[in-house]
Scaffold this active site. Structure first.
Site, PDB file in Angstrom:
ATOM      1  CG  HIS A   9     -24.562  23.177 144.852  1.00 44.97           C
ATOM      2  ND1 HIS A   9     -24.425  22.425 145.997  1.00 44.97           N
ATOM      3  CD2 HIS A   9     -25.758  22.839 144.311  1.00 44.97           C
ATOM      4  CE1 HIS A   9     -25.504  21.669 146.143  1.00 44.97           C
ATOM      5  NE2 HIS A   9     -26.323  21.906 145.139  1.00 44.97           N
TER       6      HIS A   9
ATOM      7  N   GLY B 208     -32.756  20.431 145.659  1.00 50.65           N
ATOM      8  CA  GLY B 208     -33.077  19.108 146.187  1.00 50.65           C
ATOM      9  C   GLY B 208     -34.066  18.322 145.350  1.00 50.65           C
TER      10      GLY B 208
ATOM     11  CG  ASP C 140     -21.457  22.184 147.761  1.00 50.24           C
ATOM     12  OD1 ASP C 140     -20.782  22.533 146.764  1.00 50.24           O
ATOM     13  OD2 ASP C 140     -22.687  22.353 147.829  1.00 50.24           O
TER      14      ASP C 140
ATOM     15  CB  SER D 260     -29.507  22.842 144.059  1.00 52.17           C
ATOM     16  OG  SER D 260     -28.694  21.723 143.728  1.00 52.17           O
TER      17      SER D 260
ATOM     18  CG  ASN E 121     -30.946  16.521 144.099  1.00 46.76           C
ATOM     19  OD1 ASN E 121     -30.016  16.656 144.880  1.00 46.76           O
ATOM     20  ND2 ASN E 121     -31.516  17.544 143.494  1.00 46.76           N
TER      21      ASN E 121
END
Length: 194
Positions: free
Chosen positions: A173, A60, A170, A27, A89
């Site tokens: 990112h 992801g 979040d 991502s 991830n």
């Protein structure tokens, strides 16, 4: 004879298109949370018109997932250079670092067998996973770069993640404001390898 000379002159005058650069990431490279045209890969396309940048990144994505997708990508893209940005991830899910190292090494070897040059991006995990795991995680990238004799690119979020105004809500990112900074950071690494 004149038509042959004319054809040669036309071919010489055409701009040479370098072999593609494949961005193989998660991502952080897929432009999560923003329109695709605002992501750093698309911004780099505009800065490097002489190169074809293919974004093979998937939000992801784990190192195992990318390894499964790699053969098809190598067949379709035939990249000259692959920028590998994977592992975040794996780390967020607490996967064993031995598994991460095995997957990344296999990705590199498969790519090199096809003649691709490799740039490996270092990845850092949040400190809440404990200093021992974080150290082992970072060591994976250093060991791979040394063992496979490839260039290790510093983690491109290292100087961004400490600035909340450059991060999405979040806290993981980068936002659209950070994308030009990422593109400017990565551009010389790509050009230096070609």
């Amino acid at each position: 004879m004149a038509p042959l000379i004319a054809m040669v002159l036309i071919l010489i005058s055409l701009p040479l298109q370098a072999a593609p650069i494949l961005i193989l990431g998660d991502s952080l490279s897929a432009g999560y949370g923003m329109p695709e045209n605002e992501g750093w890969v698309n911004l780099l396309r505009k800065k490097l018109p002489q190169h074809t940048l293919i974004n093979g990144s998937v939000s992801g994505e784990t190192s195992a997932g990318a390894l499964r997708r790699l053969p098809a990508l190598l067949d379709s893209v035939e990249p000259q250079l692959i920028f590998i940005e994977l592992g975040a991830n794996d780390g967020l899910r607490g996967f064993p670092t031995t598994q991460l190292k095995q997957n990344l090494t296999q990705i590199i070897k498969l790519s090199q067998e096809r003649g691709a040059l490799i740039l490996l991006s270092n990845i850092m995990v949040p400190p809440n996973y404990g200093p021992r795991y974080a150290k082992q995680f970072t060591q994976v990238y250093q060991d791979i770069a040394k063992e496979q004799q490839i260039t290790l690119v510093p983690f491109f979020l290292k100087d961004i993640i400490t600035h909340p105004e450059l991060m999405q809500n979040d806290g993981i990112h980068p936002n659209a404001k950070a994308q030009p900074q990422i593109a400017a950071f990565i551009q010389p690494w790509l050009l230096g390898e070609l």
